[in-house]
Structure formats: C-alpha cells, structure tokens
Design an enzyme around this catalytic site. Structure first.
Site, PDB file in Angstrom:
ATOM      1  N   HIS A 144      -9.420  -3.902   9.763  1.00 41.72           N
ATOM      2  CA  HIS A 144      -9.378  -3.700   8.310  1.00 41.72           C
ATOM      3  C   HIS A 144      -9.800  -4.964   7.558  1.00 41.72           C
ATOM      4  CE1 HIS A 144      -7.942   0.279   7.386  1.00 41.72           C
ATOM      5  NE2 HIS A 144      -6.765   0.156   7.967  1.00 41.72           N
ATOM      6  N   GLU A 171       0.849  -1.184   0.000  1.00 43.23           N
ATOM      7  CA  GLU A 171       0.000   0.000   0.000  1.00 43.23           C
ATOM      8  C   GLU A 171       0.894   1.246   0.000  1.00 43.23           C
ATOM      9  OE1 GLU A 171      -2.743   0.460   3.273  1.00 43.23           O
ATOM     10  OE2 GLU A 171      -3.792   2.088   2.274  1.00 43.23           O
ATOM     11  N   GLY A 229       2.900   2.665  10.780  1.00 39.35           N
ATOM     12  CA  GLY A 229       2.652   1.878  11.984  1.00 39.35           C
ATOM     13  C   GLY A 229       2.519   0.398  11.699  1.00 39.35           C
ATOM     14  N   HIS A 241      -6.721  -2.017  15.020  1.00 35.38           N
ATOM     15  CA  HIS A 241      -6.936  -1.276  13.772  1.00 35.38           C
ATOM     16  C   HIS A 241      -6.668  -2.169  12.561  1.00 35.38           C
ATOM     17  CE1 HIS A 241      -6.783   2.417  11.205  1.00 35.38           C
ATOM     18  NE2 HIS A 241      -5.938   1.678  10.502  1.00 35.38           N
ATOM     19  N   GLU A 242      -5.515  -2.801  12.541  1.00 36.99           N
ATOM     20  CA  GLU A 242      -5.167  -3.628  11.371  1.00 36.99           C
ATOM     21  C   GLU A 242      -6.102  -4.834  11.276  1.00 36.99           C
ATOM     22  OE1 GLU A 242      -3.320  -2.049   9.459  1.00 36.99           O
ATOM     23  OE2 GLU A 242      -2.530  -0.670  10.956  1.00 36.99           O
ATOM     24  N   MET A 259       0.444  -2.647   8.646  1.00 37.10           N
ATOM     25  CA  MET A 259      -0.254  -2.821   7.372  1.00 37.10           C
ATOM     26  C   MET A 259      -1.138  -4.060   7.405  1.00 37.10           C
ATOM     27  SD  MET A 259      -0.846  -1.682   4.408  1.00 37.10           S
ATOM     28  CE  MET A 259      -2.033  -2.534   3.392  1.00 37.10           C
ATOM     29  N   GLU A 260      -2.357  -3.888   6.890  1.00 33.57           N
ATOM     30  CA  GLU A 260      -3.424  -4.871   7.055  1.00 33.57           C
ATOM     31  C   GLU A 260      -3.468  -5.964   5.992  1.00 33.57           C
ATOM     32  OE1 GLU A 260      -3.953  -1.562   6.235  1.00 33.57           O
ATOM     33  OE2 GLU A 260      -5.541  -1.370   4.742  1.00 33.57           O
ATOM     34  N   ASN A 261      -2.356  -6.327   5.363  1.00 36.78           N
ATOM     35  CA  ASN A 261      -2.363  -7.343   4.312  1.00 36.78           C
ATOM     36  C   ASN A 261      -3.214  -8.543   4.718  1.00 36.78           C
ATOM     37  OD1 ASN A 261      -0.003  -5.871   3.146  1.00 36.78           O
ATOM     38  ND2 ASN A 261       0.951  -6.668   4.995  1.00 36.78           N
TER      39      ASN A 261
HETATM   40  N1  TRP Z   1      -3.117   0.948   5.703  1.00 34.89           N
HETATM   41  C1  TRP Z   1      -2.140   1.201   6.729  1.00 34.89           C
HETATM   42  C2  TRP Z   1      -2.955   1.499   7.967  1.00 34.89           C
HETATM   43  O1  TRP Z   1      -3.359   0.649   8.652  1.00 34.89           O
HETATM   44  C3  TRP Z   1      -1.265   2.358   6.397  1.00 34.89           C
HETATM   45  C4  TRP Z   1       0.068   2.057   5.805  1.00 34.89           C
HETATM   46  C5  TRP Z   1       0.967   1.197   6.254  1.00 34.89           C
HETATM   47  C6  TRP Z   1       0.689   2.725   4.723  1.00 34.89           C
HETATM   48  N2  TRP Z   1       2.107   1.267   5.489  1.00 34.89           N
HETATM   49  C7  TRP Z   1       1.950   2.184   4.568  1.00 34.89           C
HETATM   50  C8  TRP Z   1       0.304   3.719   3.876  1.00 34.89           C
HETATM   51  C9  TRP Z   1       2.839   2.638   3.600  1.00 34.89           C
HETATM   52  C10 TRP Z   1       1.177   4.167   2.909  1.00 34.89           C
HETATM   53  C11 TRP Z   1       2.436   3.625   2.756  1.00 34.89           C
HETATM   54  O2  TRP Z   1      -3.384   2.556   8.243  1.00 34.89           O
HETATM   55 ZN    ZN Z   2      -5.565   1.766   8.514  1.00 29.90          ZN
END
Ligand code: TRP
Ligand code: ZN
Length: 879
Positions: free
Chosen positions: A323, A144, A283, A319-320, A285-287
C-alpha cells in the site's frame, strides 16, 4: 474564549447511548455527488497530551483556498463524538463557528488561515476501536476510513492531502515508546514525562495518520533499497511476544525486495515501523511509515501458529507494505474508489505469495475464497459493483467484492496485456498520479495507454455487480472443435439489466485417446455470445476451460463425467485439474442432496481420489487441494434455493463413503505424512496438510479409529498445524478424547490470546451435534468478551459457518447471531455489522429457514438506535 461542546455520540461511551439516538435513516452518499474540497490543507500540526482516560489534542491546521474547487468561505471540518475545548483562527479565539450535525463550520474571510482546535477524547472508553483507543494499556489509532474525525475536527476525506508534524507527550513509565508517521525528528524529557516529535514529509490524507504510545519492545532489522538507501525496520510488540516476530520481519524484507523487482517500487522513508495490537477491527492498516497490525497477522512460532497462520502473516505484511505505493503515494479521490487501492493491492499481495510459495496452490486458494465469499455476496441483497455508486456507511464496503473481485478485475487486465505490458501500465499509473488522489478511471486510462489495451467495454467490470454466467457448448463438426459461448449477468439490486463484459478465457484441448495435453490459448468473449474455432479436433477431446481461473465467472456446461474424471487426473493446469475434481463432486453432492443415490458418481469420485492419493507427479500441497471437498457456501451457491441441512448430510455422506472405500490408502498417507519431521519447506507443509485431511475423511467413516489416531497425533504434535488439525477432528467426535485434549489445549496455552481464539473457534465450528449449546456455554466462559474483535470472530464467525449449527432447523442459530449483533452493535458497530450478511442470505435458502432468517433481520431492524453500519446492512438485506 468560547468553549463549545458538541454532543457526544453514543459509541465509545455505552452510558451515553440513550442520550444521542442515531437518526432513523442515515443519509445515502452518492459517487456522482463528488466535489473537490474548497480548501487545501498544506500543513497539519498535531500536539497530543496523552492519557488512557483522557487525551487532549491540539490541532493547528494551515488552510488555503483550493483553486481547483468552487470557492466557498466556509471551512467544513468533520467531527465525531468530540469534545471541543477551544477554537482559534490566526491565533485569535474564534466563536463564530456553527455546527451542521457533527461537522464544525468556520466561515473564513481570507485566502489563507491558521485554524487551531483543541479537543478532548477518552481512549479507554472507545470500544469502537476507531480513532484513538486503548488496547492492553497502550494507545493506538485506526483512522481509515473515517476515524480521524474522532480525534480532531478535520476535512476527513481522502482527497485532502497534508504534511503532518506530530508532537506527543505522556508519562515515561506508561508510554516509554512514542511513535507516529515518518521520522522522529526531536525528543526530550521533563521529569516523569517525555515527548517526541515526528515528521512525515509525504503529504497524505488523514486516514493514513497514526500514533502509538505504549510499553513496547522491537525486533529491529535493516533493509537497503534498490538505490542503496538504508531503511531501519522495527516490529513493535509487548515484551512476551518478541520471540514470535521473526517470520513477520522476514516477510517484510521479502516484500520490500519483491516490490522493487516486480513493480519497480522503492520504499521512501528512513524508517518503517510495524506495531502489533491485540484489539483491532480488521487485519491491519497501512498508515504511512507506521503500519498497525492485528497481532494475528504478526505473531507466529511453530508451537502456536499453523502453516495457514504463517501464510496469512506473509500475505498481510506484504499487502500493507505494498500500500505504500498503491494507496499511499497514489491514494483515492473518494471512498467510492476504494478498489483502486484495495483491489490492486490484493492482486499485488497474491502475486507476491504466488512467487514466494507454490503458485498453483496459492491460485487455487484465492479462487476458493473468491467463490465461497464473494460469489455469494454478488448473488445476494448486498451485491455491489467493485466501484459502488452509493453508501451510507463506508465501513460496510470493505468487502470481498471491493477487495477480491477488485483483484480479479485487475488480474484480467494483466492476463490480457501480459506481464510486461501490464508493468508498463502500472509504471505509467504510478508516474502520472504520484502524490495525487486518483480514481479507478485514472487507473484504467493509464493501463490503456501504458499497456496498449482497449478497455472501453472492460470498464463495465467496474460498474456492474453480479457474477457473469457463461454458457458453454462444445462441439466437433467437420473435424474441427467449436466453442459456442454466451454470457449473462443476473440482475442485482438496483441493476436490473446488464451489458456483456469482456471475458478472457484461457482454454486448451486435450486428446484423451493419446493422452496428449494441448496448447493453451486465450480467447476473449466480449459480446453476449460468440463462436470460436479451436482448430482440428482430436479423437476424444477434453476441454480445459477458464484455466488458471482467467475470469471471475461461473461456467454452465453439461460435461460428461468421464471427461471430468480425465481432466481431474491429467490436466496440466493445476487450477483446471482442481476444478474438474470440484465439478465432479458438486454434481454428485447436488444429486445426493436431492435424495438421489448416484452410485456411478460416487464410484467416479472414489477412483479420482484414489489416483490423487497415489499420484507421484504432484506434491502434497497440491494433493491436499485436490482432496478438499467443496465447502457448504460454494455448494449453496450452486442451487436456487438451498437446503443447508441436506447439503451438509450429502457432504458428510460422501466423506464417509470415501473414508470407507479408501481407508487403506488414507491410512498409509497419514502414516507416511506423520513420518516427515517438522520443517517449514513446502514438502513438510504439504505432509501436514494431507495428514489432517486424511484424518477428517477417516473420521467420517470410522469415528472410533479416527479419535484414536487424532489423539495420538495431538499428543505427539511438535507444531500447531498438527495439533490443531487433530483437535479439529476430535472436537467433532463426542467422547473422552475430545474432553481431555480440549482441556489440555486450554491449559497449555491459556496465556496466549491468539491460541485461545483457536480454542474457541475449534469448538464453535465443530461437527459436534451439540455445537449450538457449546457456543452458548462458551459465550459465558470467563475468557470470552465482546470487547475483543478477534475473540468475537473466533466464537461467532466460526459458528456462523456451520451448516448444522447456524442453519439448525429450529432457527436457534439465527437467533444466536441476531442476539450477538444486537449486543455488539452499541459497542463495536463495525464488527457487529459484519455478521449481518450471514442472515441476509435468506432469499437463496429454502422457505422454512428463510422465514426464520428474515424474522431475525426484522427483529434487528426494529431495535431502537441501531448504528449506521448495522442499519444499512439490515435494511439492504431485507429489501
Ligand atoms: N486498509 C486496510 C487494509 O489493508 C483495511 C482496514 C484496516 C480498515 N482497518 C480498518 C478498513 C478499519 C476499515 C476500518 O486493507
Ligand atoms: Zn488493503
């Protein structure tokens, strides 16, 4: 066989930086230009031959014409810095492709094809931390928003959903653990090499793809879902970190249960993996099925993590996880809809944390963040609606506006509907859009229908930037209380004229004479101005307004300080009580900063503080909130042209006055709190909070005494909250205690990167008069590196928050941050660009400093080859 090479981009390879200059003005992309993609991608097969230095990626993508889009024989695949090794269509080598900038164009004759692409990437050279990169000897991904195109050529846009099957192979010793999204379906080995195949049955956009390969161990657990399905949970970390994963696992299980109970959302795979990575831009990432986290939001034990860190972990883990529904099952049609998933998910994590902890304190904390970070954004050159109309670089729009104001906007819908009808709205939204890439409009429409709201005007909250200002006149006439309200949203860049927005205000009238707390009611101001009859007026009414911070607005009202003092002491709404205290202090500090004395104000504040210190009716967590003086960022928002130096002096002056006048009760509070043994419950956490707050006030009045107390607190600390609190006070006080404890802290924790971050941060944010020189010296410390975003933020973000350092009248603070931006931009553009808004505040600062800030922005703008990220932020900040 055609072997084409596309030019490498500068990022990821500093030596190539001269070879490929970025164009002067990267194109602006508009929301109105959205068109569906001409091709669907029902299935994607990825095969990775893993290596830290070089990884080869074979992507087989099945494409079919999208009946919902305008037909186009050209398949446009995004790429970024890729080496194209080979290309085939339906199994036959293909050399008819063209390049359009970084995009690979393939003209396809039929309705359905299989495209095979082989690319090579260099993870160890990837300093941008986007795409596939190396961190501490492991390989991981961050896709992302537009990082997948740094792995292979692909329609890298969130409305193209595909089912992924991922095979990877690599040396067993280096990468004993191989992870991707979904479930592991096959694995095997071949000598020193092994391989694994993962399959994710849920169609997803490329930004949710993830892969991890490394020498990791896991804390494992299980979760039984609401329908009785069994889920394996694992948190993967380096072996040394395993003892610090418990709290994150508990948070995960709580979040999974809470989402079932409160939103009816169940997890949908047999496995949920979390991996902690030391080098990470954000912080977490919600993969899908494989969340990747900054170690900061996973690792904790009482010795190395503060209470704040524990709360942060609980919130980000939730939060993650949340998502998985708000973002993954229902994703975004395009990046302009980012708040659809982020605003909503922030609200969900806030409500979760409110339920897990003190709801009152959590709400106050969230409002404080909103007003100190988002309000300044909304009143500055980077102001944008929660659903922006255009961007050059989407990474720049992961903002407090999209996240935190986005959450406030959805919270207002919840306030208007009530929790039950709000739930009906979210149920309809999830049911209607499951498996789709949706828009903010889809969410609002589902909320209108499901919750039974008319949101016609409310939609303006999505399209208008700026914080509405609500002017409040309160009067008693003929024995009835009347409220006259009018609203105005200031002009923001590109939006000179604003319409009124619906503003839900929770209000109550208190009777000061009889000390009776009135009942709360919700009024909605949805015109430019309106009058409200609040019923029979009490003798000496006190107006409690915007209770719970029911709307993200700024209130303008002349209030009698006595009324504020009453509310600060008696209001039953915790936020309103906090707010009365803040208003009292803000008025005094502004008077003080303008050279006034305001002895009456100081008296009133000291009295209010004394009653807060002695009030048996509140717990220490809440007491701590009431004791917190408004921060400099919030104070700067209260004036048209701020003098950060004067505000800082005023604030320190008040701290000293309070420390002097309340030295007795503060000392006994510190003593009482110091007797509370370590525990993780609310009362022990509260004791730790007020303990260090008391110390900061004492320090302003009596540095020598505070240094002694802080040294004792530091030496006796059995947890990081007390230790850090004491060290924070000490770093501001020149002297032997400071030097000795800083050295002790460093040697005690030198192998723990997250604690060394604190060591940098504490020094860089200190009240010490020499903070600027300290930061310069720390930048040369052997443990400092520009390659690790946590370390960069620990030093420079902390520094950028210090009024006496960053805003030093010489302009040296501004120069320091500009130098950082220029040095970091070629290495990590995303992180570099995040420092620009600090300098971008110049229009709201007194002229001498403003000129210096602007000068630094101009110096950055004049640099050759800026990244898209920094280019966009700097040009917007100057315009
Ligand atoms: N979607 C992530 C979140 O939970 C945000 C995020 C994580 C992100 N890594 C990133 C956005 C790198 C841009 C680039 O909010
Ligand atoms: Zn988020």
């Amino acid at each position: 066989m055609d072997i084409a090479r596309t030019p490498a981009t500068p990022d990821g390879n500093p030596e190539m930086a001269d070879a490929a200059p970025a164009p002067a003005a990267p194109p602006e992309i508009y929301r109105k230009d959205y068109r569906p993609f001409a091709w669907a991608v029902p299935a994607t097969h990825l095969d990775f031959a893993l290596g830290l230095e070089e990884t080869e990626v074979t992507a087989k993508i099945e494409v079919a014409r999208n009946p919902a889009a305008a037909p186009d024989p050209v398949l446009r695949l995004n790429g970024d810095g890729l080496e194209l090794v080979s290309l085939a269509v339906d199994g036959a080598p293909f050399d008819g492709h063209a390049m359009d900038g970084n995009d690979l164009l393939i003209t396809l004759p039929g309705n359905q094809h299989r495209v095979t692409i082989v690319t090579r990437v260099k993870p160890a050279e990837n300093s941008q931390l986007m795409g596939l990169y190396a961190s501490n000897g492991m390989l991981c991904t961050q896709c992302e928003a537009e990082g997948f195109r740094r792995i292979t050529f692909f329609p890298d846009r969130p409305d193209v959903l595909s089912t992924y099957t991922v095979r990877m192979k690599g040396p067993k010793d280096r990468f004993p653990v191989l992870l991707s999204n979904g479930d592991r379906v096959r694995a095997g080995e071949d000598g020193a090499t092994h391989w694994a195949e993962w399959h994710d049955p849920w169609p997803k956009p490329s930004y949710l793809f993830a892969l991890v390969a490394g020498d990791l161990v896991a804390l494992e657990d299980r979760f039984t879902t609401m329908t009785g399905r069994d889920v394996s949970l694992a948190i993967w970390v380096r072996a040394d970190d395993l003892p610090r994963t418990r709290h994150a696992m508990e948070a995960l299980k709580k979040a999974m249960r809470w989402d079932e109970e409160v939103f009816g959302r169940e997890y949908d795979l047999g496995v949920f993996n979390i991996v902690a990575v030391g080098d990470f831009n954000m912080g977490a990432m919600e993969n899908k099925g494989l969340n990747i986290f900054n170690t900061k939001y996973v690792l904790a034990d009482p010795e190395t993590a503060t209470d704040g860190d524990y709360d942060g972990i609980e919130g980000v883990i939730a939060h993650e996880y949340f998502h998985n529904w708000s973002g993954n099952r229902v994703t975004c049609r395009d990046w302009f809809q980012l708040s659809l998933k982020e605003g909503f998910t922030v609200l969900r994590d806030q409500l979760f944390s409110q339920d897990m902890n003190s709801p009152a304190v959590k709400r106050i904390e969230d409002v404080r963040v909103l007003r100190s970070v988002q309000f300044p954004e909304d009143s500055g050159p980077l102001a944008h609606p929660i659903r922006p109309e255009s961007f050059r670089e989407i990474s720049n729009f992961y903002t407090p506006t999209v996240y935190n104001k986005g959450a406030e906007v959805i919270r207002m819908m919840r306030t208007l509907a009530g929790p039950e009808r709000f739930r009906a709205g979210t149920d309809l939204y999830f049911a209607r859009h499951d498996g789709e890439a949706a828009t903010c409009e889809d969410f609002v429409a589902a909320m209108e229908e499901g919750a039974g709201l008319d949101l016609a005007r409310f939609r303006r909250w999505y399209s208008q930037a700026g914080t509405p200002r609500v002017r409040v006149e309160f009067a008693v006439a003929d024995g009835r209380a009347r409220l006259d309200l009018s609203q105005e949203t200031p002009a923001t860049p590109g939006q000179p004229v604003k319409e009124p927005v619906p503003i839900p205000l929770a209000v109550a009238l208190h009777d000061r004479e009889r000390n009776a707390l009135g009942e709360e009611r919700l009024i909605v101001l949805d015109e430019a101005s309106a009058s409200f009859d609040l019923g029979p007026a009490p003798q000496r009414p006190a107006l409690s307004l915007n209770r719970g911070f029911s709307a993200p607005i700024a209130v303008e009202r002349e209030v009698d300080p006595e009324e504020l003092a009453y509310l600060a002491r008696h209001d039953d709404d915790p936020f309103a009580r906090y707010e009365a205290m803040q208003d009292l202090v803000v008025a005094h500090l502004l008077a003080r900063a303008m050279g006034g004395e305001d002895a009456a104000g100081e008296d009133a504040i000291a009295e209010a503080f004394a009653s807060v210190l002695g009030d048996p009716g509140i717990d220490d967590l809440m007491r701590g909130e009431l004791m917190l003086l408004p921060g400099i960022a919030y104070l700067m928002e209260q004036v048209l042209l701020a003098d950060p130096g004067a505000l800082f002096t005023a604030r320190e002056g008040l701290k000293a006055a309070l420390g002097r006048r309340l030295s007795q009760p503060l000392a006994s509070l510190h003593a009482r709190a110091s007797d509370v043994p370590f525990a993780m419950d609310a009362s022990a956490k509260g004791a730790r909070k007020v303990k260090s707050l008391a110390l900061t006030l004492i320090a302003a009045a009596d540095p020598a005494r505070a240094a002694e107390m802080a040294a004792t607190q530091y030496d006796g600390a059995d947890n990081m909250t007390d230790r850090q609190g004491a060290l924070m006070v000490l770093t501001g006080l020149p002297g032997a205690e400071r030097t000795a404890r800083l050295l002790d802290f460093y040697t005690r924790f030198r192998t723990n990167a997250l604690v060394i971050d604190k060591w940098f941060s504490l020094q860089a944010s200190s009240l010490h008069p020499q903070v600027l020189a300290h930061v310069r010296a720390l930048a040369d410390h052997p443990d400092f590196t520009l390659k690790n975003p946590n370390r960069v933020r620990a030093l420079y973000m902390a520094f950028a928050g210090t009024p006496q350092g960053f805003h030093a009248p010489s302009g040296e603070g501004y120069r320091l941050i500009a130098d950082l931006i220029l040095a970091l931009d070629p290495l990590n553009a995303q992180t570099a660009a995040r420092f620009v808004p600090m300098l971008g505040r110049w229009r709201r600062i007194e002229p001498a400093r403003a000129a210096l800030m602007r000068g630094q922005l101009e110096r950055i703008a004049a640099a050759p080859r800026l990244s898209r990220d920094t280019y966009e932020q700097v040009t917007r900040s100057l315009s």
